[in-house]
Each structure stands twice: as C-alpha cells, then as structure tokens.
Design an enzyme around this catalytic site. Structure first.
Site, PDB file in Angstrom:
ATOM      1  N   ASP A 164     -11.832 -12.250   6.441  1.00 23.71           N
ATOM      2  CA  ASP A 164     -11.489 -11.411   5.304  1.00 23.71           C
ATOM      3  C   ASP A 164     -12.623 -10.391   5.147  1.00 23.71           C
ATOM      4  OD1 ASP A 164     -10.163 -10.416   3.087  1.00 23.71           O
ATOM      5  OD2 ASP A 164      -9.896 -12.368   2.145  1.00 23.71           O
TER       6      ASP A 164
ATOM      7  N   ARG B 288       0.805  -1.223   0.000  1.00 24.00           N
ATOM      8  CA  ARG B 288       0.000   0.000   0.000  1.00 24.00           C
ATOM      9  C   ARG B 288       0.839   1.275   0.000  1.00 24.00           C
ATOM     10  NH1 ARG B 288      -3.459  -3.161  -1.968  1.00 24.00           N
ATOM     11  NH2 ARG B 288      -4.648  -4.458  -0.527  1.00 24.00           N
TER      12      ARG B 288
ATOM     13  N   LYS C 115      -2.916 -16.169   6.239  1.00 23.22           N
ATOM     14  CA  LYS C 115      -4.170 -16.198   5.480  1.00 23.22           C
ATOM     15  C   LYS C 115      -3.959 -17.030   4.214  1.00 23.22           C
ATOM     16  CE  LYS C 115      -3.125 -11.774   3.200  1.00 23.22           C
ATOM     17  NZ  LYS C 115      -3.492 -10.353   3.088  1.00 23.22           N
TER      18      LYS C 115
ATOM     19  N   HIS D 228     -13.436 -12.106  -4.296  1.00 22.93           N
ATOM     20  CA  HIS D 228     -13.913 -10.728  -4.398  1.00 22.93           C
ATOM     21  C   HIS D 228     -15.144 -10.645  -5.308  1.00 22.93           C
ATOM     22  CE1 HIS D 228      -9.693 -10.044  -3.164  1.00 22.93           C
ATOM     23  NE2 HIS D 228     -10.160  -8.953  -2.594  1.00 22.93           N
TER      24      HIS D 228
ATOM     25  N   ARG E 203       1.284 -14.162  -4.817  1.00 23.94           N
ATOM     26  CA  ARG E 203       1.140 -13.875  -3.387  1.00 23.94           C
ATOM     27  C   ARG E 203       1.497 -15.083  -2.536  1.00 23.94           C
ATOM     28  NH1 ARG E 203      -4.832 -12.037  -2.786  1.00 23.94           N
ATOM     29  NH2 ARG E 203      -4.131 -11.407  -0.687  1.00 23.94           N
TER      30      ARG E 203
END
Length: 503
Positions: A254, A78, A168, A181, A138
């Site tokens: 999440d 981020r 996670k 998502h 990831r």
C-alpha cells in the site's frame, strides 16, 4: 552500475502531480526507468484528457508499463465520466456472485478503454468491526464465507476484460479501529482467530482463483510478527504468503506515504524493508522529494546487497504487464449504455430496509436533516452534499432542510413540534456520536450501514450516494423500486469500545 532492469525505478510505483505529463515529470520517469504509475482524481479531468495522459505514459514507460488506479466502486472511484460501480457492500447486500462478475467486468471495460491495465480492487477485507474508520462499505460484508465468492467473482469479471485486479489489504484490514493513513493499527487476535476470519478470503483466493496481485496492509499482527507491520514483515510476506500459501503472483505495498509507515519507519528505509521482506513493488507515492528519497535509498540498498537483485521479482512484474498490456480498447456507446444499466440495477438490488421504514407519500411536507458538506477523506472521494440531496428530495416532497456540520447539535424536540415527518440522512463514512440523540421518524443511511446503530429510527440503506444509488433511493420512495437487499454485516456495539477515529 546497476542495470536499468534492476534499478530502483523498476521496483517503485509513483504518482503524478497533475492531469498533464509535464516535461519535468516525464524526465523523472525516464531518468529512473520507472515503469509503474498510480492515477488519482487530481490526474483526471475528462475522458479525452485521461486518454491522452495514459498514451503519453505508455510512450515514456515502454511496453511493460503498469498504469494503475483505485476503482473499487462506491466512494472509491476516481473517474466521473463512467457509470459508477456499486460499493462492495452494496453487492454484499445483493449476495449474487453473477452480478458481482458483471459489475467487475463493466468496471474493467471503462478502464481498458483508457489503457489502464491495473485496478487495485477488489477488497478482500472482512469488515467485522463496526468502528472501522477506513473499510466499511469497501468490504463485501462481515462474514468471510460471503465475502470470498463475491470478491472473487468481481475479480474474475475484471480479468475477463483484460484488466489486472489486486486483492487487498493482506492479511486483513477489517477489524481495525484506526485508519492506517493516520496511525499504525494493531490487530490483537490469535493465529486461530485470524485463520477463521481475516485470512480466509485471501488464502482461498490465492489457492483457488487467478490472483494477479496482492496488496499489503500497514498493520501489526502480533500473532504473526510482534514488531513489524505486514508490509515490512518477512514472516508475513515471505513466510506466510509465499511459502505457506505458495503464492506466485505480484506483491505490492500500500502507499508508503501513509502515516502508519512514514511516521514510524521513514519512506526510504521502509521501502528497503518491504522489498527485503518479499514485496515485488513499493508504492512510493507523494511529493517528488519523497519519491527521490525512496529511489536513492533503494538504489543504495541494491548496490550494497541489502535487497536481492532478483530475476524472479523482475519476471513477475514483467509477466503482469505483458499479460495485461496497457492498450487502449474500444468502448462503444451501446456497450457503455449496457454497463450503465448493469450499474443502476446493481445499486437498486442492494437497497436494504431496517426496522420496516414507512416513508411519506410523494407530495408530503417533510423536514430533512443532513450534513451540508461531505469532503473527501484520503482514499474516498467527496460525498453527497446537503444541497444536492435537497434538490433530489424536492422532486418528491415539500422539503424544509436543516443542513448542519457533524458536530452541530440539532434541537430534535423543536423539529418534531413542526408536525412534519423528520428524515435524517447520514451521508458520510464517519460516525458521529451526536446522532445517537437524534429522534427522526426515518433514516436514510446513504453511506455507512453502521450508522443505523447511531440513529434510533427505521432506515433505508443504500451503501453509497453515487448518482445511481440516489436514483435507486428515489425510485424506492416513489414506490417503483423494491428494497430486496439483505444486511451483509452483523450489527454489534463494539464501536463503544473503539470509537471511530476521525481524520
């Protein structure tokens, strides 16, 4: 009336609308006694601004504040003002737990300098499906035996610098062909298959390592629960994680704004289901109306006794905040330069060759084909644009560029008639079936390693396109950097069964 320590706000994590803590949001946090916030790119402009924001959050939320962020590495980072950590898969290509520890520690030092005390990393998913549209780089790899020591070393590095980690996505998001998502994935494996792959890193982590928190996956595993995704399943959270594996740390969901939950169960009711199933904290992210709906629904459930008003849940969250207090820490220039060297060296060590690529010497004339733009996709930030890559390669070659969208056909025969080596650079997590018609001389796989399945050419893989990764690639092309990484995933063709789902 429910005591403040037991109200809904104490059980929810929210996000903020922008980079400044406006009066309305400040009052929202105070009114509901919210103690946990997750930061995203929309909240971040520069170091001074972010330091001010976290300081104000501490004042509003109090000494038990949990200020969280997704700072995994690679495409999920981020901040833009710290050295960029390599992706997990880049570290998987290195295969060195000591390096993973250093990267985890260096990542945490930057966060700690801002008072950010909870990082939603590392990913323990085993990316065993080449068509996986959301995990990919990831993950540390496709072999649970390799993923586990690297992820746990990274986590230990973070803890050593006073930043809580969060493994996670339990019990495993690596073998999906849908993105939670956007849809509700299922993993139709037997219990034995899950134990031999998905479960292994998580079970070893909670039994052998210091794991402050676990994040749940919005995925249905019929072998565990035929109807409810793990996030909402008492069988998974309480039965498996708490009771069978004896995990005593924090369980956080999440984001409940993801369509896997929101479209099928509704925000508020899903939050109640998750807390009743055994979660300690719900990620109630998104617009204010959704946060309010979740707060009100959880508040009613507490009052009606549908959710236990648990001292154990409260004590877990308090213990996490007090073990990892949100305190701004020093991060001097010398340490920052050292961390920058760690990140650059790690990216370089992950470079991997595929089918023995031979690149043109500096000064040669080449043709570049790549995407014009790589926008952000939910959890991932925007990638390297074609114009940016062109500027980098022009420091080495005389480049004629063809910047395209993913669906625009390329006349490969015409390009080859130009009698210049053709370099195709794949710079996105998405995989495009059209690239299978490509006939470049060379392939730069600058994000998704499975792109080598789609391009019939020798390749150099970097597992990301952050500035440090690009510098490593340029160093390789100049003959100054070796490509000593080993491909950390099995290259299969299961993607033909389950094409990647594009956002």
């Amino acid at each position: 009336m429910i005591p403040a320590c037991q109200n809904a706000g104490a059980l929810l994590m929210v996000d903020l609308p922008g980079p400044v803590l406006d009066d309305d949001t400040r009052e929202h946090l105070r009114r509901h006694a919210i103690r946990a916030v997750c930061l995203f790119r929309k909240n971040i402009e520069n170091f001074a601004q972010l330091a001010q924001l976290t300081a104000e959050l501490r004042l509003v939320m109090g000494p038990d504040a949990l200020i969280a962020i997704d700072q995994e590495g690679g495409g999920v980072v981020r901040t833009t003002f710290f050295p960029f950590p390599p992706s997990a898969m880049s570290l998987g290509a290195c295969g060195d737990p000591a390096l993973a520890f250093e990267v985890g520690a260096a990542t945490a030092r930057g966060l700690a300098s801002l008072g950010i005390n909870w990082n939603f990393a590392p990913v323990l998913d085993v990316n065993s499906n080449p068509a996986n549209p959301v995990i990919g780089d990831r993950a540390f790899g496709s072999d649970p035996q390799q993923v586990t020591p690297l992820a746990l070393a990274w986590l230990s590095g973070s803890l050593s610098q006073g930043v809580a980690g969060c493994v996670k996505h339990f019990p495993g998001h690596g073998d999906t062909h849908l993105d939670s998502h956007l849809a509700l994935p299922r993993v139709d494996k037997t219990r034995g298959q899950l134990e031999n792959c998905e479960f292994m890193p998580f079970q070893r982590a909670v039994s052998e390592a210091d794991v402050p928190a676990v994040m749940t996956a919005h995925i249905v595993y019929p072998a565990l629960d035929e109807t409810r995704p793990a996030t909402l399943s008492e069988r998974v959270l309480s039965g498996l994680l708490r009771e069978a594996w004896n995990y005593g740390g924090v369980i956080i969901t999440d984001s409940m704004g993801m369509k896997a939950i929101d479209d099928h169960f509704g925000r508020g009711e899903a939050a109640v289901m998750a807390l009743a199933a055994g979660a300690d904290m719900v990620m109630a992210l998104g617009r204010r109306s959704a946060q309010e709906e979740t707060l009100q629904t959880v508040e009613r459930a507490l009052a009606e006794g549908r959710i236990e008003q648990s001292d154990t849940r409260r004590s877990r969250l308090r213990a996490l905040a007090r073990r990892f207090p949100s305190e701004k820490r020093a991060y001097d220039g010398v340490q920052r330069e050292q961390d920058a060297r760690i990140m650059q060296a790690a990216w370089a060590r992950g470079l991997t060759t595929y089918r023995d690529p031979q690149f043109p010497p500096p000064g040669a004339s080449v043709t570049l084909v790549t995407l014009a733009e790589v926008p952000g996709e939910y959890v991932s930030e925007a990638g390297l644009s074609g114009a940016q890559l062109l500027r980098h390669l022009e420091t080495l070659y005389d480049v004629r560029a063809h910047l395209v969208s993913g669906e625009v056909p390329v006349d490969w025969d015409a390009l080859r008639e130009e009698r210049r080596p053709v370099i195709l650079a794949t710079t996105t997590r998405q995989r495009f079936p059209g690239w299978r018609r490509a006939r470049p001389d060379l392939h730069l796989a600058l994000w998704n390693p499975y792109a080598v399945l789609d391009v019939d050419a020798p390749a150099l893989l970097s597992y990301g396109s952050r500035p440090e990764a690009v510098q490593a690639v340029l160093g390789y092309l100049r003959g100054e950097v070796a490509a000593g990484g080993r491909l950390p995933v099995l290259l299969e063709t299961r993607s033909a069964e389950h094409p990647a789902q594009k956002p």
